[in-house]
Design a protein around this motif. Structure first.
Motif, PDB file in Angstrom:
ATOM      1  N   GLU A 254     -31.459  46.785 -96.351  1.00  0.00           N
ATOM      2  CA  GLU A 254     -31.753  47.962 -95.535  1.00  0.00           C
ATOM      3  C   GLU A 254     -30.617  48.980 -95.515  1.00  0.00           C
ATOM      4  OE1 GLU A 254     -32.336  45.874 -91.946  1.00  0.00           O
ATOM      5  OE2 GLU A 254     -34.294  45.102 -92.533  1.00  0.00           O
ATOM      6  N   ASP A 255     -29.394  48.523 -95.720  1.00  0.00           N
ATOM      7  CA  ASP A 255     -28.245  49.436 -95.699  1.00  0.00           C
ATOM      8  C   ASP A 255     -28.016  50.120 -97.039  1.00  0.00           C
ATOM      9  OD1 ASP A 255     -27.287  47.342 -97.206  1.00  0.00           O
ATOM     10  OD2 ASP A 255     -25.611  46.867 -95.873  1.00  0.00           O
ATOM     11  N   GLY A 256     -28.876  49.833 -98.037  1.00  0.00           N
ATOM     12  CA  GLY A 256     -28.768  50.474 -99.338  1.00  0.00           C
ATOM     13  C   GLY A 256     -27.911  49.716-100.338  1.00  0.00           C
ATOM     14  N   ARG A 257     -27.244  48.673 -99.901  1.00  0.00           N
ATOM     15  CA  ARG A 257     -26.406  47.877-100.801  1.00  0.00           C
ATOM     16  C   ARG A 257     -27.227  46.765-101.438  1.00  0.00           C
ATOM     17  NH1 ARG A 257     -20.967  47.099 -97.190  1.00  0.00           N
ATOM     18  NH2 ARG A 257     -20.330  49.268 -97.242  1.00  0.00           N
ATOM     19  N   THR A 258     -26.744  46.252-102.551  1.00  0.00           N
ATOM     20  CA  THR A 258     -27.407  45.161-103.253  1.00  0.00           C
ATOM     21  C   THR A 258     -26.644  43.870-102.992  1.00  0.00           C
ATOM     22  OG1 THR A 258     -28.133  46.690-104.962  1.00  0.00           O
ATOM     23  CG2 THR A 258     -28.184  44.363-105.508  1.00  0.00           C
ATOM     24  N   TYR A 259     -27.392  42.827-102.599  1.00  0.00           N
ATOM     25  CA  TYR A 259     -26.802  41.533-102.280  1.00  0.00           C
ATOM     26  C   TYR A 259     -27.519  40.438-103.069  1.00  0.00           C
ATOM     27  CZ  TYR A 259     -24.940  43.986 -98.191  1.00  0.00           C
ATOM     28  OH  TYR A 259     -24.299  44.859 -97.374  1.00  0.00           O
ATOM     29  N   PRO A 260     -26.831  39.312-103.313  1.00  0.00           N
ATOM     30  CA  PRO A 260     -27.531  38.174-103.912  1.00  0.00           C
ATOM     31  C   PRO A 260     -28.552  37.628-102.909  1.00  0.00           C
ATOM     32  CG  PRO A 260     -25.236  37.619-103.448  1.00  0.00           C
ATOM     33  CD  PRO A 260     -25.414  39.053-103.128  1.00  0.00           C
ATOM     34  N   VAL A 261     -29.687  37.173-103.410  1.00  0.00           N
ATOM     35  CA  VAL A 261     -30.745  36.654-102.536  1.00  0.00           C
ATOM     36  C   VAL A 261     -31.011  35.194-102.888  1.00  0.00           C
ATOM     37  CG1 VAL A 261     -32.620  37.487-104.014  1.00  0.00           C
ATOM     38  CG2 VAL A 261     -33.060  37.045-101.622  1.00  0.00           C
ATOM     39  N   VAL A 262     -31.126  34.366-101.856  1.00  0.00           N
ATOM     40  CA  VAL A 262     -31.437  32.946-101.998  1.00  0.00           C
ATOM     41  C   VAL A 262     -32.786  32.712-101.330  1.00  0.00           C
ATOM     42  CG1 VAL A 262     -30.730  30.592-101.435  1.00  0.00           C
ATOM     43  CG2 VAL A 262     -29.005  32.306-102.001  1.00  0.00           C
ATOM     44  N   ASP A 263     -33.765  32.226-102.091  1.00  0.00           N
ATOM     45  CA  ASP A 263     -35.086  31.945-101.551  1.00  0.00           C
ATOM     46  C   ASP A 263     -35.093  30.551-100.933  1.00  0.00           C
ATOM     47  OD1 ASP A 263     -36.260  34.372-102.299  1.00  0.00           O
ATOM     48  OD2 ASP A 263     -36.631  33.649-104.318  1.00  0.00           O
ATOM     49  N   VAL A 264     -35.591  30.468 -99.705  1.00  0.00           N
ATOM     50  CA  VAL A 264     -35.705  29.188 -99.003  1.00  0.00           C
ATOM     51  C   VAL A 264     -37.167  28.954 -98.656  1.00  0.00           C
ATOM     52  CG1 VAL A 264     -33.366  29.177 -98.103  1.00  0.00           C
ATOM     53  CG2 VAL A 264     -35.158  30.260 -96.788  1.00  0.00           C
ATOM     54  N   GLU A 265     -37.543  27.698 -98.505  1.00  0.00           N
ATOM     55  CA  GLU A 265     -38.927  27.370 -98.206  1.00  0.00           C
ATOM     56  C   GLU A 265     -39.226  27.425 -96.723  1.00  0.00           C
ATOM     57  OE1 GLU A 265     -40.295  23.818-100.041  1.00  0.00           O
ATOM     58  OE2 GLU A 265     -39.201  24.217-101.870  1.00  0.00           O
ATOM     59  N   ILE A 266     -38.209  27.262 -95.899  1.00  0.00           N
ATOM     60  CA  ILE A 266     -38.438  27.224 -94.456  1.00  0.00           C
ATOM     61  C   ILE A 266     -37.216  27.760 -93.736  1.00  0.00           C
ATOM     62  CG2 ILE A 266     -37.557  24.896 -94.080  1.00  0.00           C
ATOM     63  CD1 ILE A 266     -40.144  24.471 -92.374  1.00  0.00           C
ATOM     64  N   SER A 267     -37.445  28.474 -92.647  1.00  0.00           N
ATOM     65  CA  SER A 267     -36.354  28.994 -91.818  1.00  0.00           C
ATOM     66  C   SER A 267     -36.795  28.910 -90.361  1.00  0.00           C
ATOM     67  CB  SER A 267     -36.023  30.439 -92.206  1.00  0.00           C
ATOM     68  OG  SER A 267     -37.066  31.308 -91.794  1.00  0.00           O
ATOM     69  N   ASN A 268     -36.014  29.488 -89.469  1.00  0.00           N
ATOM     70  CA  ASN A 268     -36.383  29.448 -88.065  1.00  0.00           C
ATOM     71  C   ASN A 268     -37.668  30.229 -87.778  1.00  0.00           C
ATOM     72  OD1 ASN A 268     -35.106  31.928 -88.592  1.00  0.00           O
ATOM     73  ND2 ASN A 268     -34.643  32.196 -86.432  1.00  0.00           N
ATOM     74  N   VAL A 269     -38.067  31.123 -88.670  1.00  0.00           N
ATOM     75  CA  VAL A 269     -39.290  31.900 -88.464  1.00  0.00           C
ATOM     76  C   VAL A 269     -40.532  31.081 -88.811  1.00  0.00           C
ATOM     77  CG1 VAL A 269     -40.516  33.974 -89.194  1.00  0.00           C
ATOM     78  CG2 VAL A 269     -38.064  34.040 -88.871  1.00  0.00           C
ATOM     79  N   SER A 270     -40.443  30.183 -89.775  1.00  0.00           N
ATOM     80  CA  SER A 270     -41.621  29.432 -90.208  1.00  0.00           C
ATOM     81  C   SER A 270     -41.589  27.950 -89.838  1.00  0.00           C
ATOM     82  CB  SER A 270     -41.791  29.564 -91.722  1.00  0.00           C
ATOM     83  OG  SER A 270     -40.681  28.993 -92.387  1.00  0.00           O
ATOM     84  N   HIS A 271     -40.494  27.447 -89.287  1.00  0.00           N
ATOM     85  CA  HIS A 271     -40.398  26.027 -88.954  1.00  0.00           C
ATOM     86  C   HIS A 271     -41.204  25.727 -87.689  1.00  0.00           C
ATOM     87  CE1 HIS A 271     -38.709  22.154 -87.827  1.00  0.00           C
ATOM     88  NE2 HIS A 271     -38.315  22.046 -89.085  1.00  0.00           N
ATOM     89  N   PRO A 272     -42.009  24.664 -87.696  1.00  0.00           N
ATOM     90  CA  PRO A 272     -42.857  24.363 -86.536  1.00  0.00           C
ATOM     91  C   PRO A 272     -42.088  24.170 -85.234  1.00  0.00           C
ATOM     92  CG  PRO A 272     -43.498  23.025 -88.402  1.00  0.00           C
ATOM     93  CD  PRO A 272     -42.259  23.751 -88.803  1.00  0.00           C
TER      94      PRO A 272
END
Length: 82
Positions: free
Chosen positions: A38-56
């Motif tokens: 969102e700040d316009g910079r490019t960062y490395p991205v790590v894909d995860v299968e579960i986080s606090n948003v999707s964990h039951p």
């Protein structure tokens, strides 16, 4: 701290593919894939299968196990000691 023995520590985007959610934090993890944040910079991205948003546990959609039914079924099968 000794020099040269620690991994690089910097900003990384973790992306939860299940919930379509991403957050920027600092980590020693790296990735070949990058994302423009969102700040316009490019960062490395790590894909995860579960986080606090999707964990039951965090979403409140955790299943409640019927432990009383399991105990009763065990007692019926193997007899109640008494």
């Amino acid at each position: 701290m000794r020099q040269g023995i620690h991994p690089a520590y910097g900003p990384v985007v973790f992306r939860d593919r299940a919930a379509n959610h991403a957050f920027l934090t600092r980590s020693t993890m790296t990735s070949e894939k990058t994302i423009e944040w969102e700040d316009g910079r490019t960062y490395p991205v790590v894909d995860v299968e579960i986080s606090n948003v999707s964990h039951p546990f965090y979403t409140g959609t955790a299943r409640v196990l019927d432990t009383a039914g399991r105990v009763e079924r065990f007692e019926r099968r193997y007899g109640k000691k008494g």
